[in-house]
Design an enzyme around this catalytic site. Structure first.
Site: not given
Length: 296
Positions: A239, A175, A152
């Site tokens: 991401c 995030d 991630h």
């Protein structure tokens, strides 16, 4: 011998000088890479190429496979676009000229430096400082650090407020899945700032800093942290694109020095998730155009 990818053919022994719209780049195939299963292209963007140089960016045709639909962005592509953002900045955007961008490998190296248990930890940190050689991070308005852990990507932005603001650094964590442990990230970045503060305080020469003297003297106790609410990705694989889009939007919109009131610029409505996901096609187009130019 030649390589072919999506209709582009390249002599594996060739060396190219490429004039790009945003930078001058030399593309050169160095050798066959067994790990990647292809010839390595070196993009020497800001400095002479060397595998151990923190600013080097290696791109091969196979790296572009991650730009296919539902692909998970890899470090070479991430670092290419980070460099691209820096080169594309408008001269009128003063904020970006007061930014420092670390590449995707920095955070892992930082954790290694912080966890070093040897007797010469100070000497190890001095060696680690090559990652920002010649840069006083406390003079920068912003320091951007992409984080890659557990498959991630997320982003840290260290903000150094104006002296008149009478406050210390602010660590922001962005995030798009709220997946990474912000507490762990904050602890590592705080330790980094403290270690660099200790190192700089060894110098008897007065430092020219945008931080008030009384704040600087007690800097480790004056570091703030903020988990930002940001647009969220709608899948498991975008991401990296969101981190790059966080960077792109931030350097376009950030003030010269961030004040706490400026944090209102963020939020779930900062941009549409589709805008970040759309970077996939844009980055692929940029790279394809440059490989085509290189192969003419």
């Amino acid at each position: 011998m030649s390589e072919s990818w999506n209709g582009i053919r390249v002599d594996s022994n060739a060396s190219f000088g490429v004039a790009k719209e945003f930078m001058v780049v030399k593309v050169k195939i160095k050798k066959w890479c067994k790990e990647k299963g292809c010839h390595i292209f070196c993009y020497s963007i800001l400095c002479p190429w060397h595998r151990d140089d923190p600013e080097s960016v290696e791109i091969c045709f196979k790296d572009m496979e991650c730009l296919a639909p539902e692909g998970y962005l890899t470090s070479p592509i991430m670092n290419f676009y980070i460099q691209y953002l820096q080169q594309q900045a408008s001269p009128s955007n003063r904020a970006i000229y007061d930014c420092h961008f670390f590449n995707t490998y920095f955070y892992k190296k930082l954790k290694e430096a912080l966890s070093f248990k040897g007797n010469d930890k100070e000497a190890f940190f001095v060696k680690f400082r090559r990652w920002w050689k010649g840069v006083n991070i406390f003079q920068k308005a912003y320091v951007l650090i992409p984080i890659h852990e557990d498959l991630h990507w997320s982003l840290v932005i260290i903000c150094i407020p104006d002296k008149e603001d009478e406050s210390g650094p602010i660590i922001l964590h962005l995030d798009s899945l709220a997946f990474h442990s912000s507490r762990s990230v904050f602890d590592n970045i705080r330790s980094y700032l403290k270690a660099e503060w200790n190192y700089l305080n060894q110098d008897v020469t007065p430092l020219d800093l945008p931080i008030a003297d009384r704040i600087w003297r007690h800097l480790p106790r004056r570091i703030d942290e903020k988990i930002l609410t940001v647009p969220q990705q709608k899948n498991d694989y975008d991401c990296g694109l969101f981190v790059l889009f966080f960077m792109e939007r931030f350097i376009e919109e950030a003030p010269e020095r961030l004040k706490k009131k400026d944090l209102a610029m963020f939020g779930r409505q900062w941009f549409k998730p589709e805008e970040a996901s759309g970077l996939r096609a844009k980055i692929r187009h940029i790279l394809l155009e440059q490989f085509k130019k290189a192969c003419k």
